[in-house]
Design a protein around this motif. Structure first.
Motif, mmCIF file in Angstrom:
data_model
loop_
_atom_site.group_PDB
_atom_site.id
_atom_site.type_symbol
_atom_site.label_atom_id
_atom_site.label_comp_id
_atom_site.label_asym_id
_atom_site.label_seq_id
_atom_site.Cartn_x
_atom_site.Cartn_y
_atom_site.Cartn_z
ATOM 1 N N ARG A 368 24.782 36.357 30.143
ATOM 2 C CA ARG A 368 25.366 36.057 31.452
ATOM 3 C C ARG A 368 24.249 35.908 32.490
ATOM 4 O O ARG A 368 24.276 35.001 33.324
ATOM 5 C CB ARG A 368 26.351 37.153 31.848
ATOM 6 N N ARG A 474 34.788 43.955 35.275
ATOM 7 C CA ARG A 474 34.317 42.739 34.603
ATOM 8 C C ARG A 474 33.626 43.112 33.295
ATOM 9 O O ARG A 474 32.936 44.133 33.218
ATOM 10 C CB ARG A 474 33.345 41.958 35.493
ATOM 11 N N ASP A 772 33.858 33.925 45.464
ATOM 12 C CA ASP A 772 33.327 33.747 44.119
ATOM 13 C C ASP A 772 34.180 34.457 43.061
ATOM 14 O O ASP A 772 34.938 35.380 43.362
ATOM 15 C CB ASP A 772 31.898 34.314 44.025
ATOM 16 N N SER A 773 33.991 34.019 41.817
ATOM 17 C CA SER A 773 34.511 34.699 40.617
ATOM 18 C C SER A 773 36.024 34.869 40.608
ATOM 19 O O SER A 773 36.541 35.897 40.168
ATOM 20 C CB SER A 773 33.821 36.059 40.427
ATOM 21 N N THR A 775 39.109 34.243 38.722
ATOM 22 C CA THR A 775 39.295 33.958 37.306
ATOM 23 C C THR A 775 40.651 33.308 37.047
ATOM 24 O O THR A 775 41.539 33.294 37.914
ATOM 25 C CB THR A 775 39.198 35.249 36.475
ATOM 26 N N GLU A 873 31.829 30.058 39.978
ATOM 27 C CA GLU A 873 32.468 30.485 38.731
ATOM 28 C C GLU A 873 33.995 30.433 38.826
ATOM 29 O O GLU A 873 34.695 31.286 38.292
ATOM 30 C CB GLU A 873 32.025 31.897 38.330
ATOM 31 N N SER A 876 36.798 31.179 35.547
ATOM 32 C CA SER A 876 36.368 31.905 34.350
ATOM 33 C C SER A 876 37.525 32.777 33.883
ATOM 34 O O SER A 876 38.405 33.124 34.657
ATOM 35 C CB SER A 876 35.134 32.757 34.644
ATOM 36 N N GLU A 901 34.150 27.095 35.767
ATOM 37 C CA GLU A 901 34.055 27.412 34.346
ATOM 38 C C GLU A 901 34.421 26.149 33.577
ATOM 39 O O GLU A 901 35.290 25.381 33.985
ATOM 40 C CB GLU A 901 35.018 28.557 34.006
#
Length: 993
Positions: A368, A474, A772-773, A775, A873, A876, A901
Motif C-alpha cells: 500500500r 482499515r 479521501d478514502s 470506499t 482513492e 476502494s 480505485e
C-alpha cells in the motif's frame, strides 16, 4: 488517431478472419470471406461484437443436455456435452486451424507412458528472447493473446505489445483479454443473473432471440454470502442458521436455481458448501485446462475482489465488477491496460510464533505504501520455499487491500504438492507440470533462475515479520502486537478519523455495567463484543486454524474461559476445516471457548455478524461505548462488521481467540496477564501461544487428502433444503412485481436499436461532497438495513416486518431497495453536512437536510442532473456492482475525484457515469469548491471526438472553471459510454447478429 478511425483502418486491412479459440467454450468461427470496408464499418459494432461462431455455438448448446455438478476431473468446457458437438468442433478445427496466425508454434506434449496430453501454443517456439524476461504473470496474458489471435478481436499487434512489455507498459497501452472462466458468489451473482434475465427480456422486446443471452464461458456460482450468525455458541448453530438462511432467502435461492437450469454453462454450488474462494482454491481451480486436447493456463475473473486468492495457486485471477463479468460471460473480450508488474522478493523464514496473517498484514502495508494500484505483484525468491500454498493464498487474497490487480505466485513444486493434497489426480498433476514446464511457466528453484524484468522491486526478509493486527478502521493500518495498547490509547485521543475516536480524557475509563442473562457484566472502551474466526483469507489455512485450536486448548487446560457476553463464532470456508479440526481433537476446545461452528460461508467479514444480545447492545448504545470486534477477515471498514462495533481489528485466528480470552483490545500481551487460571495464577499470552513446531506437527497428522475428496463429493449431492426447492423450467423469468428480493431493473426500459451517444453535463447539482478514502462500502448498500432508512420505509410499506428486513446484500436483486440504500452508510462523511456523520445530504436549491435517496429523487423529479465530488482513492473496497449501479439509479451523471480505485472507475463507465480526475495538486478544497455550485462538463457530443484521458473543462455557475482528465482509459470504455453502458452495448451487438 481517434479510436474509431484506428479500428476502421484495422478492419479494412483484414482480409479474412478465422477465430480458433478453444480457450473458453471451445469457440470457433467460420472465416469471413470479405470483411466490411472502412467506410461501411461501425467500429463500435465490429471489433467487440461476437463473431459468427456465437450463433453456431448457441445452436449446438441449446440441443445439449443440461449439466450437473461433477468432479474436477470432468469439469470441462461446458459447451462440449454431446458427441455431435465434439464432431462439429473437430470439423471446425480441421478447416480453421491452418489459418491461425500462430499455427506454426502449436506443438504437442507427450505422455510419459505413450500418447500425448494434448497440443498447445508454445511460447519458446517464438524464439524471442524478450519472452524469457517477462514476469510469469504476463506470460499467461501472452499465451491467451496468441491462442485467441484472429487479427480481429485479438491481433498480432496485441501479441507484440505484451512481448515488448518492458517498453509498452509505461505507455499504458490497451490489450484484450479472454479469461477461461467466470466466478460468482451469491451477493454479486444474484444481480448478475437478474441482469441476464432482464437482458433476455430486452432482446425479446427488440424482436430478437432471447436465447442469445447466455453465458459463453464456464460460470461457477457459489452461494456463500447469505448465512448470518443468528445463533452462536451452540452445538446446533449450523443447522439453525441454515434454516434461517433458507427462510430468509428462499426466493433468492429459487431464482438462482432457476438460473442454473435456464442458462447453459452455469454451475450453482448450493448453500452450506463453503466460501467461494476456498472452494475455488481447493476444488474449482484447474491451473491448466485440457479442453478437447488443447492445453492452456487457467484464468478467471470474479465478481468478488478476493478472487485474487486463486493467484496463490498460480492461476491468474482478479476481481471485476458484476457488470464486467456479465460482459465476459457473454463473449466480450475484456479490455485492460497492460499492467506494470512489481517484483516482490521473499527471503528467510518466519520466526517462531509468527503467523501467515502477520505476514500478510505486513505485506499489505508495504505494498500500500509502495503504490501498486492497477499493477500486478509477482512474488519470487528463496523465501518462497518456506511458504505453504495456504500461506501464499492468504497473501494473494489480500490483493484488494494493498490495491493490486493481483498478487501472483507462479506454479512450483509447492503448488503441485497442494494439488495432490486436495485430491487432484496424479495424471492431472503430471499434465499440469508437463505443460507449464514446456511453456516456461513453471518455477523450479532447484535450477538456476533466469532474471526477469519488473517495473519496480520490493523485498522482505520473512524473519523480520512480527506479530501484528490491523485497524481499527482499515486493513492496511497495521499495528505491531507489542504496540497495540499504546496505539489504542492514541486512537482514543486522536481526532475522529481512520485512527481516531476523539474520546475526552475524563471519559476514557468509564464503565458500563449491565446484567447478562442474570450474570453481572461490564464493558469499557475497547471491550471485545465480537470475536469471529471467519472469511476466506484465513479459514483456508490449516496452520492458523489449528493454531487457534491449540490456543483454545491451552487456555482451557489452564482454566481460562471467554466471557459469555462476547459473541464468538467459527465459520469455516469449507467442510475440510471441520474434518481436520475434529481429526486433531481441537474442535471440542474451540467449542468450550464458544467458537462453535456457525455455518460454512462468509459471515462477520461482510457484516453478517447477526444481532448482539439486547443487554450488550444497550450497554454499548446507552453509554456510547467504543466496542471492539476482532475477526480473522480481510475487511474492517467502518460500519461494515456491525453497526455497534466502532473499532474493528483484523487478526490471525489464534489472536482472535487470545483477544476473546482477554476480553479487550486495551492490553499489552507482553506485560499484562490475559486472566487468572484455575490455580489462581496469572496466565500470560506466552503461556497459551503454540510454537510453529507444535502447529506443524498437528497439521501433518490432521490434514489428509481423503478429507478434500469426501468433502467435495458431498457437495455434488447438495443438501435437503436446496434439493427441495421447486423452480419452473422456463427460458424467460416471470417477474413478481410484489417481490422485495427479485425485481426487474429499469436499465433496458425503452431501449432503442441505435446507441444514444455520449453526453455532457449541464447545470448539475452536487449530490455529495466527499474527502479521501470513500470506499465502496460507504457507497454501496451493505450490512443491516437501518430501521429509519428509506429502504426500511420501502419494505415496511410493502408489509415486510423489521425482523424480516434481512441485509442489503441479500436484497441485491431488487434495484428499488438498493437505490434507497446507496450512500446510506451510517458512518459516511459528507462535507455538505459540515461535520455531521451519516447518510444524509443537503438539497442545495432548498437547503433542506434529506436522506441521500430522497434528495436524489427530488433532483430527478425536477429534471436536474447531479454529480459527486470526491478526494483520493474513491471507490476502494469490495462492494462492487451496486456502487456504480446505485449512483446511476440516483441520477448521478459524473464523479469528479482526485483518484479512483481501478474496478470502481471501470464500473462507473460501465453504467454510463463519467469519471473525471482533478489535475495533480488540485481538489475541490484547493479550487474553492463548496458543493453548492452548479456544474457543467463540456464533453464533445460525438464519440469520435473523445480520446481516452483527454482534458475537459468543468465550469460552475459561480464563474469558476477548472480542467479535469476524463477517465475513459481505453477505447473500449469509450464504446461502452457511447451506448450508455456495457450491457446495452452487448445487447445491441448481439441484436445485430
Amino acid at each position: 488517431m481517434y479510436c474509431r478511425a484506428r479500428f476502421a483502418s484495422r478492419l479494412a486491412s483484414t482480409t479474412a478472419v478465422a477465430s480458433f479459440s478453444p480457450s473458453v467454450c471451445s469457440r470457433v468461427s467460420s472465416p469471413i470471406a470479405s470483411p466490411p470496408s472502412a467506410s461501411s464499418v461501425s467500429f463500435w459494432n465490429q471489433r467487440y461484437r461476437s463473431l459468427s461462431f456465437l450463433s453456431s455455438l448457441r445452436s449446438l448448446r441449446c440441443s445439449a443436455p443440461r449439466l450437473h455438478w461433477r468432479s474436477p476431473e470432468s469439469l470441462r468446457i461446458l459447451a462440449r456435452t454431446s458427441v455431435p458437438v465434439v464432431e462439429r468442433f473437430h470439423r471446425r478445427i480441421a478447416t480453421t486451424a491452418s489459418e491461425h496466425p500462430f499455427k506454426g508454434v502449436m506443438t504437442s506434449i507427450p505422455k510419459p507412458g505413450g500418447g500425448e496430453f494434448g497440443k498447445f501454443y508454445s511460447l519458446p517456439a517464438l524464439n524471442d528472447p524478450r519472452i524469457d524476461r517477462l514476469p510469469y504473470s504476463l506470460r499467461i496474458l501472452l499465451e491467451s493473446a496468441i491462442r485467441n489471435c484472429d487479427n480481429f478481436q485479438v491481433t498480432k499487434d496485441d501479441v507484440e505489445k505484451i512481448i515488448d512489455w518492458e517498453n509498452t507498459s509505461p505507455k499504458q497501452v490497451e490489450i484484450p483479454f479472454k479469461p477461461a472462466r467466470v466466478l460468482l458468489q451469491d451477493f454479486t451473482g444474484v444481480p448478475a443473473v437478474v441482469d441476464l434475465a432482464s437482458m433476455r427480456d430486452a432482446m425479446k422486446n427488440l424482436g430478437n432471440d432471447p436465447k442469445k443471452i447466455n453465458p459463453l464461458v464456464p460460470v461457477d456460482l457459489v452461494i456463500d454470502h447469505s448465512v448470518q450468525v443468528d445463533v452462536a455458541r451452540s452445538e446446533n448453530a449450523v443447522q439453525e442458521n441454515m434454516e434461517l438462511e433458507f427462510k430468509r432467502n428462499k426466493e433468492r435461492f429459487a431464482f438462482l436455481k432457476w438460473g442454473s437450469s435456464a442458462f447453459h454453462n452455469m454451475l450453482v454450488v448450493p448453500p452450506g458448501s463453503g466460501i467461494v474462494h476456498q472452494v475455488n482454491l481447493e476444488y474449482l481451480g484447474r491451473v491448466v485446462f485440457n479442453s478437447d486436447g488443447m492445453l492452456y493456463p487457467d484464468s478467471v475473473v470474479g465478481t468478488d475482489s478476493h478472487t485474487t486468492m486463486i493467484d496463490g495457486l498460480g492461476v491468474a485471477g482478479w476481481g471485476v465488477g458484476g457488470i464486467e463479468a456479465e460482459a465476459a460471460m457473454l463473449g466480450q473480450p475484456m479490455s485492460m491496460v497492460l499492467p506494470g508488474v512489481v517484483g516482490f522478493k521473499l527471503s528467510g523464514k518466519l520466526r517462531d510464533g509468527v503467523t501467515a496473517t502477520d505476514l500478510v498484514l505486513t505485506v499489505t502495508q508495504m505494498l500500500r505504501k509502495h503504490g501498486v494500484v492497477g499493477k500486478f505483484v509477482e512474488f519470487y525468491g528463496e523465501g518462497m520455499g518456506e511458504l505453504s500454498l495456504a500461506d501464499r493464498a492468504t497473501i494473494a487474497n489480500m490483493s484488494p487491500e494493498y490495491g493490486a490487480t493481483m498478487g501472483f505466485f507462479p506454479v512450483d513444486h509447492v503448488t503441485l504438492q497442494y494439488l495432490k493434497l486436495t485430491g487432484r489426480s496424479d495424471e492431472t498433476v503430471s499434465m499440469i507440470e508437463a505443460y507449464l514446464r514446456a511453456n516456461k511457466m513453471f518455477v523450479d528453484y532447484n535450477e538456476p533462475q533466469q532474471e526477469r524484468a519488473y517495473s519496480s522491486y520490493l523485498q522482505l526478509d520473512l524473519a523480520e515479520v512480527e506479530p501484528c493486527i490491523s485497524g481499527p478502521k482499515r486493513p492496511h493500518d497495521r499495528v505491531p502486537l507489542k504496540e497495540m495498547k499504546a496505539d489504542w490509547h492514541a486512537c482514543l485521543d486522536n481526532n475522529v478519523g481512520f485512527k481516531g475516536f476523539a474520546v475526552p480524557k475524563e471519559e476514557q475509563n468509564k464503565v458500563s455495567k449491565f446484567t447478562f442473562h442474570g450474570l453481572p457484566a461490564e464493558l469499557r472502551h475497547g471491550s471485545v463484543v465480537i470475536a469471529a474466526i471467519t472469511s476466506c483469507t484465513n479459514t483456508s489455512n490449516p496452520s492458523v486454524m489449528l493454531g487457534a485450536g491449540l490456543v483454545a486448548k491451552k487456555a482451557y487446560e489452564l482454566g481460562l474461559e471467554v466471557k459469555p457476553w462476547i459473541k464468538t463464532s467459527l465459520a469455516p470456508g469449507s467442510g475440510v476445516v471441520t474434518k481436520y479440526l475434529l481429526q486433531s481433537g481441537l474442535q471440542k476446545y474451540l467449542n468450550q471457548q464458544g467458537f462453535n461452528i456457525v455455518g460454512y460461508g462468509c459471515t462477520t467479514c461482510i457484516g453478517n455478524s447477526g444481532d448482539l444480545d439486547e443487554s450488550v447492545a444497550s450497554a454499548i448504545s446507552e453509554n456510547d461505548i467504543i466496542a471492539a470486534a476482532v475477526l480473522s477477515g480481510n475487511r474492517n471498514f467502518e460500519g461494515r462488521v456491525h453497526p455497534l462495533t466502532r473499532a474493528n481489528y483484523l487478526a490471525s485466528p489464534p489472536l482472535v481467540v487470545a483477544y476473546a480470552l482477554a476480553g479487550t483490545v486495551d492490553i499489552d500481551f507482553e506485560k499484562e496477564p490475559i486472566g487468572t487460571g484455575k490455580s489462581g495464577k496469572s496466565i500470560y499470552f506466552k503461556d497459551i501461544w503454540p510454537s510453529n513446531d507444535e502447529i506443524a506437527q498437528v497439521v501433518q497428522s490432521s490434514v489428509l487428502p481423503d478429507m478434500f475428496k469426501s468433502t467435495y463429493e458431498a457437495i455434488t449431492k447438495g443438501n435437503p433444503m436446496w434439493n427441495q426447492l421447486s423452480v419452473p423450467a422456463s427460458m424467460l423469468y416471470s417477474w413478481d412485481p410484489n417481490s422485495t428480493y427479485i425485481h426487474e431493473p429499469p436499465y433496458f426500459k425503452n431501449m432503442t436499436v441505435e446507441p444514444p451517444g455520449p453526453h455532457g453535463v449541464k447545470d448539475a447539482y452536487c449530490l455529495l461532497n466527499f474527502g479521501d478514502s470513500v470506499t465502496t462500502d460507504h457507497i454501496s448498500p451493505a450490512g443491516s438495513i437501518q430501521k429509519d432508512s428509506p429502504a426500511a420505509k420501502f419494505l415496511l410499506e410493502r408489509g415486510v416486518d423489521k425482523k424480516d428486513f434481512n441485509s442489503y446484500g441479500s436484497r441485491r436483486g431488487n434495484d428499488e431497495v438498493m437505490a434507497r440504500g446507496t450512500f446510506a452508510n451510517i458512518r459516511i462523511v459528507n462535507k455538505l453536512l459540515k461535520g455531521e456523520v451519516g447518510p444524509k445530504t443537503i438539497h442545495v436549491p432548498t437547503g433542506e437536510k434529506l436522506y441521500v435517496y430522497d434528495a436524489a429523487m427530488r433532483y430527478k423529479a425536477a429534471g436536474q442532473d447531479t454529480i459527486v465530488l470526491a478526494g483520493a482513492e474513491y471507490g476502494s473496497g469490495s462492494s462492487r456492482d451496486w456502487a456504480a449501479k446505485g449512483p446511476m439509479l440516483l441520477g448521478v451523471k459524473a464523479v469528479i475525484a482526485k483518484s479512483f480505485e481501478r474496478i470502481h472507475r471501470s464500473n462507473l463507465v460501465g453504467m454510463g457515469i463519467i469519471p473525471l480526475c482533478f489535475k495533480p495538486g488540485e481538489d475541490a478544497d484547493s479550487l474553492g469548491l463548496t458543493g453548492h455550485e452548479r456544474y457543467s462538463i463540456d464533453l464533445p457530443n460525438k464519440i469520435s471526438e473523445i480520446r481516452p484521458g483527454q482534458d475537459v473543462t468543468v465550469t460552475t455557475d459561480t464563474g469558476k472553471s477548472f480542467t479535469c482528465a476524463v477517465r475513459f482509459d481505453t477505447e473500449v470504455e469509450l464504446a461502452y459510454f457511447d451506448h450508455g453502458g456495457i450491457l446495452p452495448f452487448v445487447i445491441r451487438n448481439l441484436n445485430k447478429e
